[in-house]
Design a protein around this motif. Structure first.
Motif, PDB file in Angstrom:
ATOM      1  N   ILE A  33      48.651  -7.729 -26.577  1.00  0.00           N
ATOM      2  CA  ILE A  33      48.677  -6.981 -27.835  1.00  0.00           C
ATOM      3  C   ILE A  33      47.611  -5.892 -27.788  1.00  0.00           C
ATOM      4  N   HIS A  34      48.012  -4.671 -28.151  1.00  0.00           N
ATOM      5  CA  HIS A  34      47.118  -3.513 -28.138  1.00  0.00           C
ATOM      6  C   HIS A  34      46.981  -2.955 -29.556  1.00  0.00           C
ATOM      7  N   LEU A  35      45.905  -2.192 -29.796  1.00  0.00           N
ATOM      8  CA  LEU A  35      45.637  -1.630 -31.121  1.00  0.00           C
ATOM      9  C   LEU A  35      45.422  -0.128 -31.023  1.00  0.00           C
ATOM     10  N   ALA A  36      46.092   0.621 -31.920  1.00  0.00           N
ATOM     11  CA  ALA A  36      45.944   2.071 -31.981  1.00  0.00           C
ATOM     12  C   ALA A  36      45.764   2.501 -33.430  1.00  0.00           C
ATOM     13  N   HIS A  47      44.637   5.118 -28.987  1.00  0.00           N
ATOM     14  CA  HIS A  47      44.224   3.740 -28.784  1.00  0.00           C
ATOM     15  C   HIS A  47      42.801   3.479 -29.267  1.00  0.00           C
ATOM     16  N   ILE A  48      42.621   2.355 -29.923  1.00  0.00           N
ATOM     17  CA  ILE A  48      41.293   1.849 -30.256  1.00  0.00           C
ATOM     18  C   ILE A  48      40.882   0.788 -29.240  1.00  0.00           C
ATOM     19  N   LYS A  49      41.822  -0.101 -28.930  1.00  0.00           N
ATOM     20  CA  LYS A  49      41.519  -1.198 -28.007  1.00  0.00           C
ATOM     21  C   LYS A  49      42.796  -1.628 -27.296  1.00  0.00           C
ATOM     22  N   LYS A  50      42.835  -1.428 -25.989  1.00  0.00           N
ATOM     23  CA  LYS A  50      43.920  -1.972 -25.188  1.00  0.00           C
ATOM     24  C   LYS A  50      43.576  -3.414 -24.808  1.00  0.00           C
ATOM     25  N   LYS A  51      44.605  -4.232 -24.638  1.00  0.00           N
ATOM     26  CA  LYS A  51      44.449  -5.647 -24.309  1.00  0.00           C
ATOM     27  C   LYS A  51      43.547  -6.348 -25.326  1.00  0.00           C
TER      28      LYS A  51
END
Length: 326
Positions: A33-36, A47-51
């Motif tokens: 799950i990634h966050l953008a 992207h803010i945080k990959k993985k």
């Protein structure tokens, strides 16, 4: 969302078509799950945080009692069910909080969570119940349920809100006029079935459009928007008539995402800022066909030849909280 369908769509997108006939060889243990974040009302994301999370799938994010909570399917073989975690450190970290309970039980076959906040400040969960811990025998029309909670962990099942063949991944939003719009993925056809409801309990079919796993929300003007994956990325569409017709706003809203990413979830944090969670798959990762089965010997060549050859078990027709009669 049927998370095994995510990997089907991921594989299909990677070879350039979402209608490919690919074998489901990777389950939620292989998912990331990634966050953008978007600063322009969802037209583009960075992207803010990959993985952000591993061995996790089908996320949905909501703000509840001052916290940003992520509901997701835990991909660990011995923890398969809907879990909840808290986004911390401005979205750069997560704090796992544990599994949710439906009528006091951890339902291992409940997946595809979608969460909204009700007018009286409760959480309302929409989800799908499949057969992931038992072999599929006689599939029936897919059933989608709702449940309500005051604390975010303990949910009371309200009942079935929609039934649709060959479908998964519900997404629900409340329109400005107080009525409800629901989108459900018809995965094999690469289509999205839209539903409308006056009270959020009885949904009627509205229309059907082409697209992958959907996420419904509202834009800064209060109009419904729809985000879904296609071979070119996440497509953003908007409607001026409460979901009856849709127009494309942008073909690809996120750059630098892994090819074939799927299952977006949106949370508005200000007038123009929106968080997005989405899923991709680890390269080379596979899921054993018996990974989530309670009885590891239930997949035998006689009677389940296709499953015994390697396909993860999928299915539906189980009522939450009730045991099947032998």
């Amino acid at each position: 969302m049927r998370y095994f369908t995510i990997i089907l769509l991921i594989i299909a997108c990677q070879i350039g078509t979402v209608k490919a006939n690919a074998s489901n060889t990777a389950g939620p243990n292989c998912h990331l799950i990634h966050l953008a974040m978007s600063a322009d009302d969802g037209k583009s994301y960075n992207h803010i945080k990959k993985k952000l999370m591993e061995s996790a799938s089908v996320p949905d994010v909501v703000k509840f009692k001052g916290k940003k909570l992520v509901y997701y399917v835990n991909g660990d073989f011995d923890k398969h069910s809907i879990h909840v975690a808290e986004l911390t450190n401005n979205g750069k970290a997560v704090k796992e909080l544990g599994p949710i309970r439906l009528n006091g039980q951890i339902i291992k076959d409940a997946v595809d969570p979608d969460i909204i906040v009700t007018k009286d400040g409760k959480l309302r969960l929409f989800y799908y119940v499949g057969l992931f811990t038992k072999p599929v025998t006689n599939p029936k029309p897919n059933k989608f349920y709702s449940a309500v909670s005051s604390d975010g962990f303990n949910f009371s099942i309200e009942g079935i809100v929609a039934t649709l063949d060959n479908a998964t991944d519900p997404s629900v939003t409340i329109l400005e006029n107080g009525t409800y719009l629901m989108a459900i993925a018809k995965n094999k056809e690469f289509k999205i079935q839209l539903f409308h409801s006056n009270d959020g309990y009885k949904f009627q079919k509205l229309n059907i459009i082409e697209g992958g796993i959907p996420e419904l929300s509202l834009n800064s003007e209060g109009k419904p928007i729809l985000l879904f994956q296609d071979k070119g990325g996440f497509v953003l569409e908007a409607s001026n008539n409460n979901g009856k017709t849709w127009k494309t706003v942008k073909q690809s809203v996120l750059r630098g995402m892994p090819k074939g990413s799927a299952s977006p979830s949106l949370l508005r944090v200000s007038k123009n800022e929106i968080l997005m969670l989405y899923v991709s798959s680890k390269k080379g990762c596979v899921t054993p066909p018996t990974a989530y089965l309670e009885d590891k010997n239930s997949l035998i060549p006689k009677g389940h030849q296709s499953q015994a050859s390697g396909e993860p078990p999928l299915g539906h027709g189980v009522t939450p909280g009730k045991k099947k009669k032998n």
